[in-house]
Design a protein around this motif. Structure first.
Motif, mmCIF file in Angstrom:
data_model
loop_
_atom_site.group_PDB
_atom_site.id
_atom_site.type_symbol
_atom_site.label_atom_id
_atom_site.label_comp_id
_atom_site.label_asym_id
_atom_site.label_seq_id
_atom_site.Cartn_x
_atom_site.Cartn_y
_atom_site.Cartn_z
ATOM 1 N N ASP A 307 0.843 -1.182 0.000
ATOM 2 C CA ASP A 307 0.000 0.000 0.000
ATOM 3 C C ASP A 307 0.889 1.246 0.000
ATOM 4 O O ASP A 307 2.010 1.205 0.506
ATOM 5 N N PRO A 308 0.434 2.355 -0.567
ATOM 6 C CA PRO A 308 1.260 3.562 -0.539
ATOM 7 C C PRO A 308 1.678 3.977 0.874
ATOM 8 O O PRO A 308 2.720 4.604 1.053
ATOM 9 N N HIS A 309 0.881 3.583 1.891
ATOM 10 C CA HIS A 309 1.172 4.018 3.258
ATOM 11 C C HIS A 309 1.716 2.893 4.140
ATOM 12 O O HIS A 309 2.130 3.153 5.271
ATOM 13 N N LEU A 310 1.720 1.660 3.647
ATOM 14 C CA LEU A 310 2.195 0.542 4.460
ATOM 15 C C LEU A 310 2.642 -0.611 3.569
ATOM 16 O O LEU A 310 1.898 -1.038 2.680
ATOM 17 N N VAL A 311 3.853 -1.075 3.818
ATOM 18 C CA VAL A 311 4.383 -2.261 3.138
ATOM 19 C C VAL A 311 4.557 -3.351 4.194
ATOM 20 O O VAL A 311 5.159 -3.109 5.248
ATOM 21 N N VAL A 312 4.039 -4.556 3.920
ATOM 22 C CA VAL A 312 4.103 -5.658 4.889
ATOM 23 C C VAL A 312 4.653 -6.896 4.200
ATOM 24 O O VAL A 312 4.162 -7.310 3.147
ATOM 25 N N TYR A 313 5.686 -7.482 4.815
ATOM 26 C CA TYR A 313 6.222 -8.763 4.375
ATOM 27 C C TYR A 313 5.885 -9.826 5.424
ATOM 28 O O TYR A 313 5.906 -9.552 6.624
ATOM 29 N N LEU A 333 6.945 -36.978 9.016
ATOM 30 C CA LEU A 333 6.407 -37.237 10.348
ATOM 31 C C LEU A 333 5.623 -36.041 10.872
ATOM 32 O O LEU A 333 4.582 -36.210 11.510
ATOM 33 N N SER A 334 6.116 -34.834 10.618
ATOM 34 C CA SER A 334 5.441 -33.643 11.135
ATOM 35 C C SER A 334 5.870 -32.424 10.335
ATOM 36 O O SER A 334 6.879 -32.441 9.622
ATOM 37 N N SER A 335 5.082 -31.362 10.491
ATOM 38 C CA SER A 335 5.391 -30.090 9.844
ATOM 39 C C SER A 335 4.945 -28.970 10.774
ATOM 40 O O SER A 335 3.778 -28.915 11.162
ATOM 41 N N ASP A 336 5.881 -28.118 11.177
ATOM 42 C CA ASP A 336 5.590 -27.024 12.109
ATOM 43 C C ASP A 336 5.891 -25.692 11.430
ATOM 44 O O ASP A 336 6.941 -25.530 10.804
ATOM 45 N N THR A 337 4.973 -24.747 11.595
ATOM 46 C CA THR A 337 5.111 -23.441 10.945
ATOM 47 C C THR A 337 5.061 -22.319 11.962
ATOM 48 O O THR A 337 4.222 -22.327 12.866
ATOM 49 N N VAL A 338 5.970 -21.366 11.805
ATOM 50 C CA VAL A 338 5.956 -20.138 12.597
ATOM 51 C C VAL A 338 5.846 -18.971 11.619
ATOM 52 O O VAL A 338 6.651 -18.864 10.688
ATOM 53 N N ARG A 339 4.846 -18.110 11.843
ATOM 54 C CA ARG A 339 4.615 -16.992 10.927
ATOM 55 C C ARG A 339 4.858 -15.671 11.651
ATOM 56 O O ARG A 339 4.370 -15.467 12.761
ATOM 57 N N THR A 340 5.604 -14.783 11.003
ATOM 58 C CA THR A 340 5.830 -13.446 11.542
ATOM 59 C C THR A 340 5.579 -12.415 10.444
ATOM 60 O O THR A 340 5.734 -12.704 9.256
ATOM 61 N N LEU A 341 5.169 -11.221 10.863
ATOM 62 C CA LEU A 341 4.912 -10.129 9.936
ATOM 63 C C LEU A 341 5.905 -9.005 10.192
ATOM 64 O O LEU A 341 6.199 -8.668 11.350
ATOM 65 N N HIS A 342 6.407 -8.428 9.128
ATOM 66 C CA HIS A 342 7.344 -7.315 9.217
ATOM 67 C C HIS A 342 6.756 -6.158 8.409
ATOM 68 O O HIS A 342 6.632 -6.244 7.181
ATOM 69 N N ASP A 343 6.343 -5.104 9.133
ATOM 70 C CA ASP A 343 5.667 -4.010 8.456
ATOM 71 C C ASP A 343 6.562 -2.773 8.402
ATOM 72 O O ASP A 343 7.381 -2.533 9.290
ATOM 73 N N SER A 418 -4.465 5.594 16.430
ATOM 74 C CA SER A 418 -4.113 4.255 15.972
ATOM 75 C C SER A 418 -2.772 4.332 15.249
ATOM 76 O O SER A 418 -2.057 5.336 15.346
ATOM 77 N N THR A 419 -2.428 3.268 14.537
ATOM 78 C CA THR A 419 -1.225 3.241 13.709
ATOM 79 C C THR A 419 -1.610 2.790 12.312
ATOM 80 O O THR A 419 -2.658 2.150 12.108
ATOM 81 N N LEU A 420 -0.787 3.124 11.345
ATOM 82 C CA LEU A 420 -1.040 2.659 9.978
ATOM 83 C C LEU A 420 -1.101 1.141 9.921
ATOM 84 O O LEU A 420 -1.888 0.565 9.169
ATOM 85 N N ARG A 421 -0.277 0.491 10.730
ATOM 86 C CA ARG A 421 -0.265 -0.977 10.760
ATOM 87 C C ARG A 421 -1.620 -1.521 11.198
ATOM 88 O O ARG A 421 -2.156 -2.450 10.596
ATOM 89 N N ASN A 422 -2.222 -0.936 12.237
ATOM 90 C CA ASN A 422 -3.503 -1.438 12.737
ATOM 91 C C ASN A 422 -4.663 -1.100 11.808
ATOM 92 O O ASN A 422 -5.656 -1.836 11.758
ATOM 93 N N LEU A 423 -4.563 -0.009 11.088
ATOM 94 C CA LEU A 423 -5.663 0.391 10.203
ATOM 95 C C LEU A 423 -5.664 -0.372 8.884
ATOM 96 O O LEU A 423 -6.728 -0.683 8.346
ATOM 97 N N LEU A 424 -4.487 -0.686 8.380
ATOM 98 C CA LEU A 424 -4.410 -1.209 7.016
ATOM 99 C C LEU A 424 -4.127 -2.706 6.927
ATOM 100 O O LEU A 424 -4.468 -3.338 5.933
ATOM 101 N N TYR A 425 -3.468 -3.279 7.950
ATOM 102 C CA TYR A 425 -3.193 -4.725 7.865
ATOM 103 C C TYR A 425 -2.972 -5.290 9.254
ATOM 104 O O TYR A 425 -2.180 -4.729 10.017
ATOM 105 N N PRO A 426 -3.607 -6.439 9.609
ATOM 106 C CA PRO A 426 -4.669 -7.044 8.800
ATOM 107 C C PRO A 426 -5.894 -6.154 8.827
ATOM 108 O O PRO A 426 -6.036 -5.341 9.726
ATOM 109 N N GLU A 427 -6.738 -6.279 7.862
ATOM 110 C CA GLU A 427 -7.876 -5.379 7.741
ATOM 111 C C GLU A 427 -8.692 -5.388 9.029
ATOM 112 O O GLU A 427 -9.140 -6.423 9.511
ATOM 113 N N ALA A 428 -8.851 -4.208 9.604
ATOM 114 C CA ALA A 428 -9.508 -4.082 10.907
ATOM 115 C C ALA A 428 -11.026 -4.095 10.772
ATOM 116 O O ALA A 428 -11.714 -3.178 11.194
#
Length: 576
Positions: A307-313, A333-343, A418-428
């Motif tokens: 977004d012009p105001h927020l980039v999120v990886y 045998l198994s698969s474990d996932t850890v997800r993080t966001l970098h805005d 608020s913050t741009l992060r909270n307003l734009l992603y994830p969609e509030a």
């Protein structure tokens, strides 16, 4: 066969002589003060060094003597004068009483000098009968006094296995069939990382290794260039159960372990690599943990908002655990996932003193495409380098098709800061809730609190005819959770709230026509651990039924009265 136990005998080394002279000098120079604390400490230090030197010297000489004695004995027993053992090396095995002696020899065969290796084993100073072809590399102890010992015979290109029972009076090495995945111990490397910096240059140097006209490989790795990996991870003289390939395609580069079992089944697993797909970049690395477990690690970086105001990886770290066998076939045998966001919020200097609008991504709501439009200004008190805070003046729900206003949130429902992060992603978007059970998404907002600190909720129901949200005061209420609990089975809404002294009430509203205007209330009094329960039913604000207290009782409350009461109500009503 010579079974003479190897026993150490002391040899005075130059280091030992120096230590003796040092001690003598210290004692002589301190005659006048033999009780000196410094002298005593120095004497203890020298004594410790002497003991360490003697133990180290004794151990080294014992192993050297043992190696030399076994080498000479084997040369004496050699039937041919064309062969000779020229070197020997002692290895202490995991059992402290057992040693393996690798013997390195040469043989003259028709004028050609060839090398060979054999291994002898001693236990508690006794030499076991029999010899192992090749050099020792692994030992297992499957049962008390029973040892399985493995050697690699590079001359024959195979692994040999032998068993030794140390409880028997006559120690003897007996050949056996290999029982385990011995390849793990022979791997030249067990960790794989993708570290190719210039891929074009790398593959240009592998021209001679490109695989062509291989029907099996071509059918599996379609539309890709396949190269034999010259960096083999098993000894060159050993027949390998797998092949290593480099795979290059439009999706990226991978280092593959490829195996074929006797039943024509194939197994291919990525050891390392880098691939890309739809804006996502994935790195793979792996390691063989032991002779039965393999772990594969994948890290994927993907752009999820530009977004012009927020980039999120988004970074997804996935650990896949596999079981594998000696044929190098792999089973997950198994698969474990850890997800993080970098805005990365964007703050434009040109907008520093302005009130401006930003819009969210488009989403589905009540059968139409919509988006949020925020009227905001930068919060000058926020730190622009770590987060971009904003003041929010309006939050509008907009129709994506015609950019018309669907609903403007009331002031109490609009976050003031608020913050741009909270307003734009994830969609509030507000949590999806159907408050009248008609299949449409409705909205509720908190507006202050009551006298007991319970948030007050204000409700807007969606009107399918007009496509608008309408204020619905009859569904307003208080809820200690800050949200309304829905019971779709009985089509009712629950509002739990505290009423003082740790007690609780739960109001129940039926939003449909059948229960219109009716309201039920449960509340507790008395001991919090064993409370009395009361009930009344109201219609148009008049009490039409009351039981105080109820003959039924709550189960003993262990920790949370609110959850206990809500669960009791849901269970009781569903059972009726």
């Amino acid at each position: 066969m010579d079974k003479t136990p190897h026993r150490p005998f002391p040899v005075v080394s130059p280091v030992f002589k120096i230590l003796l002279l040092t001690l003598f000098s210290l004692l002589t120079g301190c005659k006048k003060d033999v009780h000196s604390e410094a002298v005593e400490k120095q004497r203890q230090r020298v004594d410790s060094l002497m003991r360490a030197s003697m133990e180290n010297q004794k151990r080294l000489e014992t192993e050297e003597e043992l190696a030399e004695r076994i080498r000479r004995m084997m040369n004496r027993n050699m039937k041919s004068t064309d062969s000779v053992f020229y070197n020997a090396r002692v290895l202490q095995l995991p059992d402290s009483l057992m040693y393996a002696i690798n013997l390195f020899g040469k043989v003259n065969q028709n004028g050609k000098i060839l090398s060979f290796t054999k291994t002898m084993v001693t236990y508690d100073g006794n030499l076991a009968e029999g010899e192992m072809k090749g050099r020792y590399f692994r030992m297992d102890n499957p049962a008390p006094d029973l040892f399985n010992i493995y050697s690699l015979d590079t001359t024959a290109g195979k692994v040999n296995a032998y068993t030794l029972n140390t409880a028997e009076k006559k120690l003897s090495l007996r050949p056996m069939a290999p029982e385990i995945n011995y390849y793990f111990n022979l791997l030249k490397q067990n960790t794989f990382k993708f570290d190719i910096e210039e891929e074009d240059r790398f593959f240009r140097t592998l021209k001679a290794h490109q695989v062509t006209k291989d029907s099996v490989i071509d059918s599996i790795f379609q539309k890709a260039e396949v190269y034999n990996d010259p960096n083999q991870i098993l000894p060159a003289d050993l027949r390998s159960p797998f092949r290593l390939f480099w795979i290059r395609s439009d999706q990226g580069t991978r280092n593959i372990l490829f195996s074929e079992s006797g039943d024509s089944a194939v197994s291919a697993i990525t050891l390392s690599g880098k691939s890309h797909s739809k804006g996502a970049l994935t790195w793979t690395h792996s390691r063989f943990v032991n002779d039965s477990v393999f772990k594969q690690y994948k890290v994927t970086d993907s752009l999820v908002l530009d977004d012009p105001h927020l980039v999120v990886y988004q970074k997804d770290s996935v650990t896949n655990t596999f079981a594998y066998d000696r044929a190098f076939t792999f089973n997950r045998l198994s698969s474990d996932t850890v997800r993080t966001l970098h805005d990365y919020p964007q703050r434009y200097p040109a907008l520093a003193d302005s009130i401006f609008e930003i819009t969210s991504a488009v989403f589905e709501m009540n059968g139409r495409k919509a988006f949020w439009r925020y009227t905001i200004a930068y919060d000058k008190a926020s730190n622009p380098t770590s987060r971009v805070g904003v003041k929010v003046y309006y939050k509008d729900l907009m129709d994506e098709d015609n950019s018309r206003l669907i609903f403007r949130l009331p002031q109490f429902g609009t976050p003031s800061k608020s913050t741009l992060r909270n307003l734009l992603y994830p969609e509030a978007i507000f949590p999806t809730e159907d408050l009248n059970f008609d299949g449409a998404t409705d909205l509720s907002f908190t507006k202050g609190t009551d006298n007991n600190g319970n948030p007050t909720l204000v409700v807007y129901l969606y009107d399918k005819t007009s496509g608008r949200f309408k204020r619905t005061p009859e569904l307003d209420g208080v809820s200690a959770d800050g949200k309304i609990i829905t019971d779709p089975t009985n089509q009712r809404l629950l509002y739990p709230g505290y009423i003082g002294s740790g007690h609780l009430s739960v109001s129940i509203v039926h939003p449909g026509e059948k229960g219109k205007g009716s309201k039920e209330i449960y509340w507790t009094t008395g001991d919090e651990k064993a409370p009395r329960l009361h009930y009344q039913k109201m219609l148009n604000n008049a009490v039409i039924e009351k039981q105080s207290p109820l003959p039924d009782s709550l189960p003993v409350v262990e920790s949370n009265l609110k959850n206990t009461l809500i669960q009791w109500i849901l269970t009781r009503e569903n059972a009726q």
